[in-house]
Design a protein around this motif. Structure first.
Motif, mmCIF file in Angstrom:
data_model
loop_
_atom_site.group_PDB
_atom_site.id
_atom_site.type_symbol
_atom_site.label_atom_id
_atom_site.label_comp_id
_atom_site.label_asym_id
_atom_site.label_seq_id
_atom_site.Cartn_x
_atom_site.Cartn_y
_atom_site.Cartn_z
ATOM 1 N N ALA A 6 106.283 36.082 46.422
ATOM 2 C CA ALA A 6 104.962 36.312 47.225
ATOM 3 C C ALA A 6 104.693 35.387 48.146
ATOM 4 C CB ALA A 6 103.829 36.536 46.098
ATOM 5 N N ILE A 7 104.901 34.018 47.722
ATOM 6 C CA ILE A 7 104.852 32.808 48.485
ATOM 7 C C ILE A 7 105.812 32.981 49.670
ATOM 8 C CG2 ILE A 7 105.103 30.258 48.312
ATOM 9 C CD1 ILE A 7 102.683 31.324 47.069
ATOM 10 N N ARG A 8 107.054 33.155 49.434
ATOM 11 C CA ARG A 8 107.983 33.248 50.616
ATOM 12 C C ARG A 8 107.612 34.270 51.565
ATOM 13 N NH1 ARG A 8 112.970 31.343 51.052
ATOM 14 N NH2 ARG A 8 113.752 33.065 52.053
ATOM 15 N N GLU A 9 107.094 35.381 51.018
ATOM 16 C CA GLU A 9 106.839 36.277 51.964
ATOM 17 C C GLU A 9 105.272 36.091 52.870
ATOM 18 O OE1 GLU A 9 105.609 39.809 49.666
ATOM 19 O OE2 GLU A 9 107.770 40.241 49.696
ATOM 20 N N GLU A 10 104.396 35.159 52.148
ATOM 21 C CA GLU A 10 103.223 34.514 52.709
ATOM 22 C C GLU A 10 103.733 33.522 53.847
ATOM 23 O OE1 GLU A 10 99.134 32.328 51.897
ATOM 24 O OE2 GLU A 10 100.411 32.971 50.276
ATOM 25 N N VAL A 11 104.782 32.712 53.490
ATOM 26 C CA VAL A 11 105.385 31.784 54.601
ATOM 27 C C VAL A 11 105.851 32.337 55.567
ATOM 28 C CG1 VAL A 11 107.082 29.671 54.794
ATOM 29 C CG2 VAL A 11 105.519 30.114 52.710
ATOM 30 N N HIS A 12 106.739 33.364 55.386
ATOM 31 C CA HIS A 12 107.283 33.940 56.282
ATOM 32 C C HIS A 12 106.533 34.630 57.318
ATOM 33 C CE1 HIS A 12 109.664 37.849 58.072
ATOM 34 N NE2 HIS A 12 110.642 36.662 58.328
ATOM 35 N N GLU A 13 105.178 35.243 57.198
ATOM 36 C CA GLU A 13 104.151 35.786 57.830
ATOM 37 C C GLU A 13 103.266 34.813 58.617
ATOM 38 O OE1 GLU A 13 104.306 39.218 58.586
ATOM 39 O OE2 GLU A 13 106.011 39.205 57.477
ATOM 40 N N GLU A 25 112.386 34.284 66.528
ATOM 41 C CA GLU A 25 112.133 35.236 65.209
ATOM 42 C C GLU A 25 113.006 35.045 64.356
ATOM 43 O OE1 GLU A 25 111.427 40.159 64.806
ATOM 44 O OE2 GLU A 25 111.253 39.320 66.898
ATOM 45 N N ILE A 26 112.556 35.122 62.918
ATOM 46 C CA ILE A 26 113.751 35.035 62.025
ATOM 47 C C ILE A 26 113.324 36.128 60.792
ATOM 48 C CG2 ILE A 26 114.079 32.437 61.666
ATOM 49 C CD1 ILE A 26 111.780 32.017 60.221
ATOM 50 N N GLU A 27 114.401 36.796 60.499
ATOM 51 C CA GLU A 27 114.420 37.828 59.376
ATOM 52 C C GLU A 27 114.195 37.041 58.023
ATOM 53 O OE1 GLU A 27 117.891 40.280 59.342
ATOM 54 O OE2 GLU A 27 118.099 40.216 61.403
ATOM 55 N N TYR A 28 113.524 37.809 57.315
ATOM 56 C CA TYR A 28 112.975 37.221 55.851
ATOM 57 C C TYR A 28 114.021 36.651 55.222
ATOM 58 C CZ TYR A 28 111.273 37.079 51.254
ATOM 59 O OH TYR A 28 110.895 36.744 49.888
ATOM 60 N N THR A 59 97.111 16.209 48.650
ATOM 61 C CA THR A 59 97.382 14.984 47.831
ATOM 62 C C THR A 59 98.822 15.030 47.383
ATOM 63 O OG1 THR A 59 96.737 16.194 45.678
ATOM 64 C CG2 THR A 59 95.137 15.191 46.801
ATOM 65 N N VAL A 60 99.220 14.017 46.531
ATOM 66 C CA VAL A 60 100.654 13.900 46.401
ATOM 67 C C VAL A 60 101.144 15.166 45.539
ATOM 68 C CG1 VAL A 60 102.314 12.442 44.923
ATOM 69 C CG2 VAL A 60 100.794 11.454 46.274
ATOM 70 N N SER A 61 100.158 15.712 44.624
ATOM 71 C CA SER A 61 100.545 17.054 43.995
ATOM 72 C C SER A 61 100.532 18.188 44.488
ATOM 73 C CB SER A 61 99.482 16.858 42.740
ATOM 74 O OG SER A 61 98.142 17.168 43.056
ATOM 75 N N ASP A 62 100.140 18.108 46.130
ATOM 76 C CA ASP A 62 100.181 19.164 46.680
ATOM 77 C C ASP A 62 101.182 19.343 47.608
ATOM 78 O OD1 ASP A 62 97.523 19.995 45.859
ATOM 79 O OD2 ASP A 62 96.463 18.737 47.272
ATOM 80 N N VAL A 63 102.389 18.746 47.200
ATOM 81 C CA VAL A 63 103.670 18.817 47.961
ATOM 82 C C VAL A 63 104.216 20.256 48.504
ATOM 83 C CG1 VAL A 63 105.283 18.226 46.610
ATOM 84 C CG2 VAL A 63 105.499 17.526 48.923
ATOM 85 N N HIS A 64 103.858 21.160 47.367
ATOM 86 C CA HIS A 64 104.428 22.580 47.538
ATOM 87 C C HIS A 64 103.341 23.500 47.835
ATOM 88 C CE1 HIS A 64 108.068 21.125 45.951
ATOM 89 N NE2 HIS A 64 107.572 20.708 44.904
ATOM 90 N N HIS A 65 101.960 22.932 48.377
ATOM 91 C CA HIS A 65 101.010 23.801 48.589
ATOM 92 C C HIS A 65 101.391 24.680 50.121
ATOM 93 C CE1 HIS A 65 96.956 24.656 50.172
ATOM 94 N NE2 HIS A 65 96.541 24.304 49.331
ATOM 95 N N ILE A 66 100.841 25.707 49.913
ATOM 96 C CA ILE A 66 101.097 27.077 51.052
ATOM 97 C C ILE A 66 100.908 26.232 52.425
ATOM 98 C CG2 ILE A 66 98.917 27.923 50.980
ATOM 99 C CD1 ILE A 66 102.291 29.544 51.460
ATOM 100 N N ASP A 67 99.960 25.362 52.429
ATOM 101 C CA ASP A 67 99.740 24.788 53.849
ATOM 102 C C ASP A 67 100.699 23.777 54.461
ATOM 103 O OD1 ASP A 67 97.188 26.204 53.677
ATOM 104 O OD2 ASP A 67 95.980 24.386 53.324
ATOM 105 N N ASN A 68 101.562 23.547 53.274
ATOM 106 C CA ASN A 68 102.560 22.389 53.858
ATOM 107 C C ASN A 68 103.814 23.133 53.680
ATOM 108 O OD1 ASN A 68 103.530 19.649 53.967
ATOM 109 N ND2 ASN A 68 104.501 19.711 52.054
ATOM 110 N N LEU A 69 103.786 24.467 53.606
ATOM 111 C CA LEU A 69 105.267 25.119 53.623
ATOM 112 C C LEU A 69 105.405 26.003 55.039
ATOM 113 C CD1 LEU A 69 105.210 26.702 50.138
ATOM 114 C CD2 LEU A 69 106.433 24.337 50.983
#
Length: 131
Positions: A6-13, A25-28, A59-69
């Motif tokens: 679900a996260i990968r799909e959100e990042v892709h879009e 353009e990049i395929e999923y 913050t440091v703990s947010d490195v994997h936050h969706i905004d950073n991907l």
């Protein structure tokens, strides 16, 4: 880092299924996920003056936050590596100069009109979406 589908799909879009940097353009299945603030370089979070404005809330703990991907193509992700956005921009801007200095093939192609240099300010795809 193992990422939920679900996260990968959100990042892709995020940017219309395009690379956040070059805009191709990049395929999923071909998409790579870039940490805008590199996941092994927490200093960019600690030193807020080095953060892009749109990530200053992390913050440091947010490195994997969706905004950073960001979705990226293989080429951009390889070149960006652990650079910050501005370091990556600088590296791209130096390519023309480096190619002129180091590639006799390039200089020959340019001499015979096969190459037309068009230096420009580097604006990433994600920046166009934020304008």
């Amino acid at each position: 880092m193992l990422m939920k589908k679900a996260i990968r799909e959100e990042v892709h879009e995020k940017f219309g299924s395009c690379c956040a940097y070059c805009g191709d353009e990049i395929e999923y299945k071909a998409m790579q996920v870039d940490h805008v603030i590199p996941q092994y370089n927490y200093e960019f979070i600690i030193r807020t003056h080095q953060q892009p404005e749109f990530l200053k809330h992390l913050t440091v703990s947010d490195v994997h936050h969706i905004d950073n991907l960001f979705p990226t193509c293989r080429v951009c992700n390889k070149w960006k590596s652990t650079f910050s956005v501005n370091e990556f921009r600088y590296e791209i801007s130096k390519q023309l100069e480096r190619t002129n200095e180091k590639s006799s093939n390039y200089r020959l192609a340019k001499k015979y009109g096969q190459v037309k240099e068009t230096p420009t300010n580097i604006i990433f795809e994600f920046e166009k979406w934020r304008l």
